[in-house]
Design a protein around this motif. Structure first.
Motif, PDB file in Angstrom:
ATOM      1  N   GLY A 151      31.197  50.496  42.740  1.00  0.00           N
ATOM      2  CA  GLY A 151      32.048  49.943  43.742  1.00  0.00           C
ATOM      3  C   GLY A 151      33.208  50.509  43.215  1.00  0.00           C
ATOM      4  O   GLY A 151      33.121  50.826  41.682  1.00  0.00           O
ATOM      5  N   ARG A 152      34.384  50.541  44.270  1.00  0.00           N
ATOM      6  CA  ARG A 152      35.729  50.921  43.929  1.00  0.00           C
ATOM      7  C   ARG A 152      35.668  52.509  43.809  1.00  0.00           C
ATOM      8  O   ARG A 152      36.217  52.904  42.907  1.00  0.00           O
ATOM      9  CB  ARG A 152      36.295  50.282  42.766  1.00  0.00           C
ATOM     10  N   ARG A 183      31.460  37.798  46.453  1.00  0.00           N
ATOM     11  CA  ARG A 183      31.444  39.777  46.036  1.00  0.00           C
ATOM     12  C   ARG A 183      30.775  40.344  46.779  1.00  0.00           C
ATOM     13  O   ARG A 183      29.873  40.291  48.176  1.00  0.00           O
ATOM     14  CB  ARG A 183      30.949  40.900  44.836  1.00  0.00           C
ATOM     15  N   ALA A 185      28.762  44.328  49.294  1.00  0.00           N
ATOM     16  CA  ALA A 185      27.795  45.602  48.603  1.00  0.00           C
ATOM     17  C   ALA A 185      27.257  45.583  50.312  1.00  0.00           C
ATOM     18  O   ALA A 185      26.957  45.596  50.306  1.00  0.00           O
ATOM     19  CB  ALA A 185      26.957  45.410  47.194  1.00  0.00           C
ATOM     20  N   PHE A 227      25.447  50.123  46.819  1.00  0.00           N
ATOM     21  CA  PHE A 227      27.157  51.342  46.763  1.00  0.00           C
ATOM     22  C   PHE A 227      28.191  49.991  47.289  1.00  0.00           C
ATOM     23  O   PHE A 227      28.090  49.025  47.611  1.00  0.00           O
ATOM     24  CB  PHE A 227      27.196  52.138  46.885  1.00  0.00           C
ATOM     25  N   ASN A 228      29.360  50.260  46.777  1.00  0.00           N
ATOM     26  CA  ASN A 228      30.898  49.841  48.022  1.00  0.00           C
ATOM     27  C   ASN A 228      31.618  50.747  47.811  1.00  0.00           C
ATOM     28  O   ASN A 228      32.310  50.960  46.348  1.00  0.00           O
ATOM     29  CB  ASN A 228      31.388  48.042  47.281  1.00  0.00           C
ATOM     30  N   ALA A 233      31.311  45.834  43.951  1.00  0.00           N
ATOM     31  CA  ALA A 233      30.420  45.273  43.989  1.00  0.00           C
ATOM     32  C   ALA A 233      29.996  44.004  42.254  1.00  0.00           C
ATOM     33  O   ALA A 233      30.234  44.538  41.508  1.00  0.00           O
ATOM     34  CB  ALA A 233      29.349  45.953  44.278  1.00  0.00           C
TER      35      ALA A 233
END
Length: 246
Positions: A151-152, A183, A185, A227-228, A233
């Motif tokens: 993530g990010r 969180r 995702a 993913f995020n 995530a």
């Protein structure tokens, strides 16, 4: 004639009181004696009147060639005893017979549960897409490792080689680790539209949890991508896929 002793003036013989009493007593005794003799004569054995055709003693004469028999005397009366009546068989009432048992109910044929194939995939496996991610040690995880930094725009985890014999729905269990609050995702199957998921905290970064989702797979090999693009995530431990056996 000279008067005798006891004679009266008129010449009639008179008895004094003493002699009169004596005469009465003697007469009474004489009467008792006579009656006693008569009674004895009546009960003497030889005074029994013989039966006709018998001897003086009343016994049956002995005939030549015949043994002497005793006089049975008076016959003993016989009391008739009624013959027992035939026994009547006793009938025990059995009451109303119980109704027959109901016929067995037809049971619907049950379809045996469909067989399925369960395959587990470790997140840190070298055959997966791990670009931009990082593998961490995790004592509470299945392979004692986990994949983070998802993530990010840091990285995405792609599970390769998820095989299904036939196309259709499959149950996917995502093993994850989240030591913070919830969180998020996203999960994409074979590059298709992503499915947004929320992952509650597991209580620590070494404690694994599970989230179950249903996705549609195609026959053959499939890929699952986590993913995020906007936030961090959770870390991932493993993925388990349950697909029909045929």
């Amino acid at each position: 004639m000279s008067a005798r002793h006891g004679g009266g003036r008129d010449g009639i013989w008179r008895i004094g009181p003493v002699r009169l009493l004596t005469a009465v007593v003697l007469g009474y005794l004489s009467l008792v004696l006579v009656l006693t003799v008569l009674k004895l004569d009546l009960i003497r054995p030889d005074s029994v009147v013989p039966n006709p055709g018998t001897g003086a003693t009343g016994a049956a004469p002995d005939l030549p060639g015949s043994p002497a028999t005793e006089d049975p005397g008076f016959p003993t009366p016989t009391v008739p005893v009624p013959a027992p009546s035939p026994a009547t068989p006793s009938v025990v009432p059995t009451g109303t017979p119980p109704p027959p048992p109901p016929p067995p109910r037809p049971t619907a044929a049950t379809t045996p549960p469909a067989r399925s194939v369960v395959t587990a995939y470790e997140a840190e496996s070298a055959g997966n897409g791990l670009a931009g991610t990082r593998t961490f040690n995790c004592p509470g995880c299945s392979g004692r490792k986990k994949v983070g930094n998802i993530g990010r725009d840091m990285g995405a985890l792609r599970i390769n080689g998820v095989t299904a014999r036939t196309g259709g729905p499959a149950v996917v269990t995502l093993g994850y680790v989240n030591g913070e609050g919830t969180r998020a995702a996203q999960l994409s199957v074979n590059g298709g539209p992503p499915l947004s998921l929320s992952f509650p905290g597991t209580g620590g970064w070494s404690t694994s949890g599970a989230l179950v989702v249903t996705v549609t797979l195609r026959a053959g090999a499939n890929t699952l991508t986590l993913f995020n693009p906007s936030a961090a995530a959770p870390d991932f431990d493993n993925i388990t896929v349950r697909v029909p056996a045929r």
